[in-house]
Write a protein that holds these residues in place. Structure first.
Motif, short mmCIF file in Angstrom:
data_model
loop_
_atom_site.label_atom_id
_atom_site.label_comp_id
_atom_site.label_asym_id
_atom_site.label_seq_id
_atom_site.Cartn_x
_atom_site.Cartn_y
_atom_site.Cartn_z
N ILE A 768 -1.48 -7.29 5.74
CA ILE A 768 -1.71 -6.61 4.45
C ILE A 768 -3.07 -5.92 4.38
O ILE A 768 -3.17 -4.80 3.87
CB ILE A 768 -1.53 -7.61 3.29
CG1 ILE A 768 -0.05 -7.96 3.14
CG2 ILE A 768 -2.07 -7.05 1.98
CD1 ILE A 768 0.24 -8.98 2.07
N PRO A 769 -4.16 -6.52 4.88
CA PRO A 769 -5.45 -5.82 4.78
C PRO A 769 -5.45 -4.44 5.44
O PRO A 769 -6.30 -3.60 5.12
CB PRO A 769 -6.42 -6.77 5.50
CG PRO A 769 -5.81 -8.12 5.35
CD PRO A 769 -4.34 -7.88 5.43
N PHE A 770 -4.51 -4.20 6.35
CA PHE A 770 -4.50 -2.94 7.09
C PHE A 770 -3.43 -1.97 6.58
O PHE A 770 -3.18 -0.93 7.19
CB PHE A 770 -4.24 -3.23 8.58
CG PHE A 770 -5.16 -4.25 9.15
CD1 PHE A 770 -6.41 -3.89 9.62
CD2 PHE A 770 -4.81 -5.59 9.19
CE1 PHE A 770 -7.29 -4.83 10.13
CE2 PHE A 770 -5.67 -6.54 9.70
CZ PHE A 770 -6.92 -6.16 10.18
N ASP A 771 -2.83 -2.29 5.42
CA ASP A 771 -1.71 -1.50 4.94
C ASP A 771 -2.17 -0.20 4.29
O ASP A 771 -3.31 -0.06 3.83
CB ASP A 771 -0.90 -2.32 3.93
CG ASP A 771 0.44 -1.69 3.61
OD1 ASP A 771 0.94 -0.90 4.44
OD2 ASP A 771 0.98 -1.96 2.52
N ASN A 772 -1.24 0.76 4.25
CA ASN A 772 -1.47 2.01 3.53
C ASN A 772 -1.34 1.77 2.03
O ASN A 772 -0.67 0.82 1.60
CB ASN A 772 -0.46 3.08 3.97
CG ASN A 772 -0.53 3.35 5.46
OD1 ASN A 772 -1.60 3.36 6.05
ND2 ASN A 772 0.62 3.57 6.08
N VAL A 773 -1.94 2.65 1.24
CA VAL A 773 -1.88 2.54 -0.22
C VAL A 773 -1.40 3.89 -0.77
O VAL A 773 -1.88 4.95 -0.34
CB VAL A 773 -3.26 2.18 -0.82
CG1 VAL A 773 -3.20 2.15 -2.34
CG2 VAL A 773 -3.73 0.83 -0.28
N ASP A 774 -0.47 3.84 -1.71
CA ASP A 774 0.05 5.07 -2.31
C ASP A 774 -1.04 5.81 -3.07
O ASP A 774 -1.93 5.20 -3.68
CB ASP A 774 1.20 4.75 -3.26
CG ASP A 774 2.40 4.17 -2.53
OD1 ASP A 774 2.52 4.40 -1.31
OD2 ASP A 774 3.21 3.48 -3.18
N GLU A 775 -0.93 7.12 -3.05
CA GLU A 775 -1.92 7.97 -3.72
C GLU A 775 -2.00 7.65 -5.21
O GLU A 775 -3.07 7.68 -5.80
CB GLU A 775 -1.55 9.43 -3.51
CG GLU A 775 -2.55 10.42 -4.09
CD GLU A 775 -3.90 10.38 -3.39
OE1 GLU A 775 -4.91 10.73 -4.05
OE2 GLU A 775 -3.96 10.00 -2.21
N GLU A 776 -0.88 7.33 -5.83
CA GLU A 776 -0.87 7.05 -7.27
C GLU A 776 -1.73 5.84 -7.62
O GLU A 776 -2.27 5.76 -8.74
CB GLU A 776 0.57 6.80 -7.76
CG GLU A 776 1.47 8.02 -7.73
CD GLU A 776 1.97 8.36 -6.33
OE1 GLU A 776 1.66 7.59 -5.38
OE2 GLU A 776 2.64 9.39 -6.16
N SER A 777 -1.87 4.92 -6.69
CA SER A 777 -2.67 3.72 -6.96
C SER A 777 -4.16 3.97 -6.87
O SER A 777 -4.95 3.09 -7.20
CB SER A 777 -2.28 2.61 -5.96
OG SER A 777 -0.93 2.26 -6.09
N LEU A 778 -4.55 5.15 -6.40
CA LEU A 778 -5.97 5.46 -6.21
C LEU A 778 -6.53 6.36 -7.29
O LEU A 778 -7.71 6.67 -7.28
CB LEU A 778 -6.17 6.13 -4.84
CG LEU A 778 -5.63 5.37 -3.62
CD1 LEU A 778 -5.86 6.19 -2.36
CD2 LEU A 778 -6.28 4.01 -3.49
N ARG A 779 -5.70 6.78 -8.23
CA ARG A 779 -6.14 7.79 -9.20
C ARG A 779 -6.90 7.22 -10.37
O ARG A 779 -7.60 7.95 -11.07
CB ARG A 779 -4.92 8.57 -9.71
CG ARG A 779 -4.30 9.47 -8.64
CD ARG A 779 -3.05 10.16 -9.16
NE ARG A 779 -2.43 10.99 -8.13
CZ ARG A 779 -1.23 11.54 -8.24
NH1 ARG A 779 -0.51 11.32 -9.34
NH2 ARG A 779 -0.74 12.28 -7.26
N THR A 780 -6.73 5.94 -10.64
CA THR A 780 -7.39 5.33 -11.80
C THR A 780 -8.15 4.08 -11.37
O THR A 780 -7.77 3.43 -10.38
CB THR A 780 -6.37 4.95 -12.89
OG1 THR A 780 -5.39 4.08 -12.32
CG2 THR A 780 -5.69 6.19 -13.44
N PRO A 781 -9.19 3.72 -12.10
CA PRO A 781 -9.91 2.48 -11.80
C PRO A 781 -8.99 1.27 -11.90
O PRO A 781 -8.09 1.23 -12.74
CB PRO A 781 -11.02 2.43 -12.87
CG PRO A 781 -11.18 3.85 -13.31
CD PRO A 781 -9.83 4.47 -13.20
#
Length: 921
Positions: A768-781
């Motif tokens: 899990i620490p090396f997983d990708n993250v969706d762009e939508e999850s990065l848009r807000t604090p």
């Protein structure tokens, strides 16, 4: 960058800068602020310091085998071999064996150990072996991950260096430092070098200026308007003035001695030299290190969030485990077996991989941030980095290029004046405090002065250093040619503060009183320059009697304003897109500066930052906390702020519920850096700013910061994935166990099966620490939301129970596993379905999108989950099945299993859509 190359890069940086690695740069704020520190000094140290405070300087130097021009390199090396390095080993790494023990001693491993002991006592050696292997694997995984994380964190922190300036006599030693410079100390031109603080030894003579950390316990030999912040040591809020002699006869403690400065305190203004009395563990700081380390620190926002999540799961375990125990004891009649099963359920409910996942995720985030020129000093600051919704920043070097150019040098009427440039140049040349970019810009224009040679034409008499209350500094010079016997005080500073100290102005060859009309004329001239984006600094003079060799702040009165020097600091090309990126990521930028409001507003407009409102420092100082709390929300630019004003603004924003980051690099930024949720500084900052900050930027750019925020959010998102997966799957498993315990005449799974399933599931989580993250999850604090986690658990947990019950029906009605004699077949069927459904939920819950199609997992996570699935099936279908009290399943089972898993995935996906629309993701 490949991992091997990255490690080599860190090792190389570590070798080049290892001199600063263990010096306690950040402890003076981060440790002492959490506990009041006694002013009691150990008796032996107190006697030594008290004697040195009153001893004659020449006698003290002789006793320390030192010299007014400092030690030479060979002397320093000999003393260092005897006394050791100037290091307080507060964070001394644990020995490997002790770290291994700490990795074992946690509630989860202790529960497993108790269960292993109970299995051994009951004669079940197979279960004892399996559980023992689980303990060993869990401990080793955590040990290896934490050691790697610790090494990575040490290497990253070592990239942020600080130095001490010491006098060094000339030596023929080829190993002596070659990068030397000369400074004037008490009228003498002496040789000095920059060394790592850990290389200091007793007898070294240290040169201090504004912004420095005091690197050892010192006896001051000279001091000019020296104000030291001792609050970290004594709790005193106000700076303390220090002198080169002991003036107070009633000092009750060495900490109150006028002529002593202590390791860990900070120079706020002025300049001084001092001889090192004690280093490392022999300093007052060193004597307190163990005691301070034992004081329990206040949890950070990140730690508090992890604690809340852990306690939520522990409370859930505390409620459900007794219910499982009583239910199985009553229905099966075997209370020992019921107790072992309940303990297995408890272990299955505990997030035993949480420490490892958190540590690994934070360490990986720190390494990724370092690739983006962001060095993390404190790992759990990464979560605050991702949660930040307000960024307070200074102007110079962040919004602007940090390359200031002297654009104009004029008289009070705006006409170019070489005389004003000459005064400004002499002021910048002779000041020995912290030279800023304005001084550098002035000195760069010296070629316009027609061969002015300060060594030939002038000599320095005295200096009044800069401080943030006066916002000006002065030097006193005398002509060398003997033409004018008078001394000349030259003062340079912020225009408002300069006008407050002036009573006359220079117009041509005449001197005129500073009338209200003339004052209005001057302000109109400077406002025009400010509106053009130029920062205006006033230059004034005052003749002094030739016999006056010592000056003070009181002499900065009745000055004659000669004119102005105006500086241009063009906006950075990257500032506008960086601010747009911050806005797109839900971060509001506010500018907190000591500069003029007109200049700051002009720069903000040029970089596309909409100025909603402006507040001056005088207005901030006049507001109470309630009024300031309202004002900060509607204000973009805070100008002409003092250090305490900046701190108040930051605290007001935090009190309003914001997660506040503060980016600053100066001495005056230290209080605000300390007050912010996350203090951000740069590698070229003043020592006190770097020490106070949680994160260091290797490049002073908002673009670097915007990239770092995204990496911080990725790190937090991956931690949240693990917690969501663990909470929801654990809840579903317990619900399934309760239902099965009521209706089945045997245990739905043996304790060994639960533990083995839990171990395999935990192994799948290590990716899990090396997983990708969706762009939508990065848009807000992103913030901790314990209530939301409970809701998520209640919504998604029961879904797995539905398909567990379908599996129960499959094994009961289709494969006729209805009696205790056939329980192994039943248990094998649920073992496989439970393991595969738990592994599948890793991919279902890691994203709001359709997994594998719209959002793909990173290769490490995909590989670990595939390994878990294949291993689980191989155990049941292979030769080890009998050892684990399992049995091979019929081929028809896997067709039914595929249908169950497809239905499970479809229902989870539908629930994600509803949950996201109803509560957000």
């Amino acid at each position: 960058m490949k991992p091997s190359r990255l490690r080599a890069h860190f090792v190389s940086r570590l070798q080049r800068r290892r001199a600063a690695r263990h010096f306690l740069r950040h402890f003076s704020f981060e440790l002492f602020r959490h506990a009041p520190v006694s002013k009691t000094v150990p008796p032996d140290l107190a006697r030594t310091l008290t004697a040195a405070a009153t001893e004659a300087p020449d006698q003290l130097l002789a006793r320390l085998h030192s010299h007014p021009d400092g030690l030479d390199a060979q002397q320093a090396a000999r003393i260092r071999r005897r006394t050791g390095e100037n290091v307080v080993l507060h964070e001394k790494p644990l020995p490997a064996w002790l770290h291994l023990w700490h990795c074992y001693v946690d509630p989860f491993n202790l529960l497993l150990s108790v269960l292993a002991a109970a299995s051994w006592y009951s004669g079940d050696l197979k279960a004892t072996t399996v559980i023992g292997c689980m303990v060993v694997l869990s401990t080793l995984i955590r040990f290896v991950q934490e050691r790697r994380s610790s090494r990575a964190a040490d290497a990253l922190k070592a990239m942020v260096s600080s130095t001490a300036t010491v006098l060094r006599r000339q030596t023929d030693d080829p190993a002596a430092p070659v990068e030397t410079r000369h400074v004037e100390v008490e009228g003498r031109n002496v040789r000095c070098v920059e060394i790592a603080p850990r290389e200091l030894v007793p007898g070294d003579i240290v040169v201090l200026s504004a912004g420095d950390l005091v690197p050892a316990d010192l006896r001051l030999l000279s001091a000019r308007d020296l104000f030291v912040g001792q609050g970290a040591m004594t709790g005193e809020a106000l700076p303390v003035e220090k002198f080169d002699t002991q003036r107070r006869a009633t000092a009750a403690s060495p900490l109150e001695m006028d002529s002593l400065a202590f390791m860990g305190t900070t120079v706020l203004s002025g300049s001084a030299t001092g001889v090192v009395l004690a280093t490392g563990a022999q300093t007052y700081f060193g004597t307190l290190a163990d005691r301070v380390a034992a004081v329990e620190q206040t949890p950070t926002a990140f730690q508090a969030g992890v604690n809340k999540v852990s306690w939520l799961l522990i409370r859930f375990m505390a409620v459900m485990t007794p219910i499982v125990f009583v239910t199985n004891g009553l229905t099966k009649g075997d209370w020992l077996e019921a107790g072992l099963f309940a303990m297995s359920v408890a272990i299955g409910l505990t997030p035993e991989m949480l420490p490892m996942v958190v540590t690994s995720t934070l360490a990986k985030g720190a390494v990724l941030l370092s690739r983006r020129k962001v060095i993390v000093k404190r790992l759990d600051a990464i979560q605050n980095f991702g949660a930040m919704d307000v960024l307070c920043t200074d102007k110079t070097g962040t919004l602007t290029q940090d390359h200031i150019v002297l654009q104009r040098h004029t008289d009070i009427d705006g006409q170019d004046s070489l005389e004003v440039l000459e005064y400004a140049w002499l002021n910048s040349h002779y000041q020995t405090g912290l030279k800023n970019l304005l001084d550098v810009a002035v000195l760069a224009r010296g070629d316009e002065l027609g061969g002015l040679d300060p060594a030939r034409d002038f000599r320095k008499v005295d200096e009044i250093p800069f401080d943030f209350q006066r916002r000006r500094m002065s030097v006193v010079v005398a002509r060398q040619d003997g033409g004018d016997p008078q001394h000349l005080l030259i003062c340079k500073g912020a225009i408002e503060e300069m006008l407050a100290a002036c009573s006359t102005v220079r117009r041509g060859d005449a001197t005129e009183p500073l009338t209200p009309e003339l004052l209005a004329h001057i302000r109109a001239q400077t406002d025009t320059l400010n509106a053009d984006g130029l920062r205006v600094v006033g230059v004034a003079t005052k003749p002094l009697p030739p016999g006056q060799d010592r000056c003070s702040v009181a002499d900065e009165a009745g000055l004659t304003l000669a004119g102005y020097v105006a500086f241009l600091d063009p906006p950075k090309d990257s500032a506008a897109p960086a601010l747009a990126s911050l806005r797109a990521n839900g971060i509001t930028a506010k500018v907190l500066t000591g500069d003029n409001a007109l200049v700051t507003a002009r720069v903000c407009r040029e970089v596309g930052l909409d100025v909603a409102g402006t507040l001056q420092g005088s207005q901030v100082a006049g507001m109470d906390d309630a009024a300031l709390a309202q004002a900060v929300e509607a204000t973009t630019v805070f100008a002409k702020l003092s250090p305490l004003d900046k701190e108040r603004v930051v605290r007001a924003l935090r009190a309003n519920g914001h997660v506040v980051g503060f980016l600053g690099d100066g001495i005056n930024d230290a209080p605000a850096l300390h007050a912010a949720d996350i203090g951000i500084s740069v590698d070229s900052a003043a020592d006190i700013a770097k020490d106070t900050a949680d994160i260091i930027l290797l490049e002073k750019s908002l673009m670097v910061l915007a990239d770092g925020v995204r990496e911080g959010r990725k790190t937090f998102a991956n931690m949240l994935k693990y917690i969501r997966m663990t909470a929801s799957s654990n809840f579903g498993n317990v619900f399934s166990v309760l239902v099965a315990s009521v209706f089945l005449p045997f245990l739905p799974m043996l304790p060994m099966h639960l533990l083995l399933q839990n171990l395999l599931y935990d192994i799948s989580q290590t990716g899990i620490p090396f997983d990708n993250v969706d762009e939508e999850s990065l848009r807000t604090p992103q913030h901790w939301n314990v209530e939301g986690l409970g809701r998520f658990m209640l919504c998604f947990g029961p879904i797995s129970s539905i398909f567990d019950l379908l599996t129960f029906g499959l094994m009961w009605f289709v494969f006729h596993a209805t009696t205790p004699a056939a329980q192994t077949l039943f248990q094998s069927g649920w073992f496989v379905e439970g393991l595969l459904s738990q592994t599948l939920v890793v991919h279902m819950i890691r994203t709001r999108k359709l997994p594998f199609v719209e959002s793909r997992p990173a290769l490490p996570l995909a590989a670990m989950t595939a390994f878990t699935v294949l291993t689980g099936i191989a155990i049941v279908m292979g030769p080890l099945a009998h050892y684990f009290r399992l049995t091979a399943l019929p081929g028809a089972y896997f067709g039914w299993l595929a249908a169950i898993l497809l239905g499970y995935a479809a229902l989870i996906q539908a629930m994600k859509g509803w949950y996201g629309r109803r509560f957000g993701w």
